[in-house]
Design a protein around this motif. Structure first.
Motif, short mmCIF file in Angstrom:
data_model
loop_
_atom_site.label_atom_id
_atom_site.label_comp_id
_atom_site.label_asym_id
_atom_site.label_seq_id
_atom_site.Cartn_x
_atom_site.Cartn_y
_atom_site.Cartn_z
N GLY A 98 0.79 -1.22 0.00
CA GLY A 98 0.00 0.00 0.00
C GLY A 98 0.82 1.27 0.00
N GLY A 99 2.13 1.16 -0.18
CA GLY A 99 2.96 2.35 -0.31
C GLY A 99 3.33 2.99 1.00
N ILE A 100 3.75 4.24 0.89
CA ILE A 100 4.28 4.97 2.05
C ILE A 100 3.25 5.12 3.16
CG2 ILE A 100 3.79 7.25 1.06
CD1 ILE A 100 6.85 6.33 3.26
N ASN A 146 13.14 6.66 2.25
CA ASN A 146 13.81 6.20 1.04
C ASN A 146 13.74 7.27 -0.04
OD1 ASN A 146 13.24 4.54 -1.75
ND2 ASN A 146 14.96 3.75 -0.56
N ASN A 147 12.70 8.11 -0.01
CA ASN A 147 12.49 9.14 -1.01
C ASN A 147 11.84 10.34 -0.34
OD1 ASN A 147 11.58 10.77 -3.13
ND2 ASN A 147 11.16 9.01 -4.45
N MET A 148 12.52 11.48 -0.34
CA MET A 148 11.99 12.67 0.32
C MET A 148 10.69 13.15 -0.32
SD MET A 148 12.55 14.38 3.05
CE MET A 148 14.25 14.25 3.57
N ASN A 149 10.40 12.69 -1.54
CA ASN A 149 9.11 13.03 -2.15
C ASN A 149 7.94 12.41 -1.38
OD1 ASN A 149 10.23 14.57 -4.22
ND2 ASN A 149 10.56 12.77 -5.51
N ASP A 150 8.21 11.43 -0.51
CA ASP A 150 7.17 10.81 0.32
C ASP A 150 6.94 11.57 1.62
OD1 ASP A 150 6.66 8.74 -1.47
OD2 ASP A 150 8.13 7.39 -0.55
N PHE A 151 7.64 12.68 1.82
CA PHE A 151 7.56 13.40 3.09
C PHE A 151 6.13 13.79 3.45
CE2 PHE A 151 7.50 17.16 5.75
CZ PHE A 151 8.36 16.80 6.78
N THR A 170 14.28 14.38 10.02
CA THR A 170 13.88 13.54 8.88
C THR A 170 14.99 13.60 7.85
OG1 THR A 170 11.55 14.06 9.27
CG2 THR A 170 12.12 13.13 7.12
N VAL A 171 15.46 12.44 7.44
CA VAL A 171 16.53 12.38 6.46
C VAL A 171 16.18 11.38 5.36
CG1 VAL A 171 18.36 13.05 8.06
CG2 VAL A 171 17.80 10.65 7.79
N GLU A 172 16.68 11.68 4.17
CA GLU A 172 16.55 10.74 3.06
C GLU A 172 17.78 9.84 3.06
OE1 GLU A 172 15.06 11.34 -1.35
OE2 GLU A 172 17.16 11.93 -1.18
N VAL A 173 17.54 8.55 2.89
CA VAL A 173 18.62 7.58 2.87
C VAL A 173 18.62 6.81 1.56
CG1 VAL A 173 18.69 7.36 5.39
CG2 VAL A 173 17.21 5.85 4.07
N ALA A 174 19.75 6.23 1.22
CA ALA A 174 19.87 5.50 -0.04
C ALA A 174 19.05 4.22 -0.04
CB ALA A 174 21.34 5.18 -0.33
#
Length: 135
Positions: free
Chosen positions: A52-54, A87-92, A115-119
């Motif tokens: 179901g995603g983020i 995993n993706n800051m676009n999901d913030f 909040t940080v984006e990680v690889a």
């Protein structure tokens, strides 16, 4: 054992959250605080990431955190610090909406947060959250 007065480290474990898959505890209590390990959107019954995603993964993360905190005799309202790994800051924005449902709307003092984006996250999860809470 009284977590509030004990000066030792005490491991916390519950079957209501995913089991640790390495040499770490689901949480550790010390000096009146509980430090959780990062939780991802794993269903503790199946060991699989929820679909179901983020949004669904963030919901499951908070259910897992709630279970770990309950095992430590704490709860979401006692969180003082949260660290969110995306995993993706676009999901913030989507993550933040679920986060607010569990923390901002249920407390008169919201926790501090980073909040940080990680690889990459374990099991290719979209979000992982760890918290520090009062006991």
């Amino acid at each position: 054992m009284d977590f509030m007065t004990n000066r030792e480290k005490i491991a916390v474990s519950t079957a209501h959250a995913p089991a640790a898959i390495g040499p770490y505890s689901q949480a550790v209590c010390a000096a009146g605080l509980v430090y959780t390990s990062g939780q991802i959107g794993l269903d503790p019954a199946t060991g699989n990431l929820v679909e179901g995603g983020i949004e669904a993964q963030t919901e499951r993360v908070f259910l897992n955190l709630k279970a770990v905190l309950a095992a430590a005799k704490s709860d979401l309202s006692k969180i003082i610090k949260a660290t969110v790994f995306l995993n993706n800051m676009n999901d913030f924005a989507a993550m933040n909406q679920i986060y607010a449902k569990y923390l901002a709307e249920n407390s008169n003092v919201t926790p501090s947060r980073s909040t940080v984006e990680v690889a990459r996250l374990p099991k290719d999860a979209l979000v992982e959250i760890e918290v520090i809470a009062l006991l």
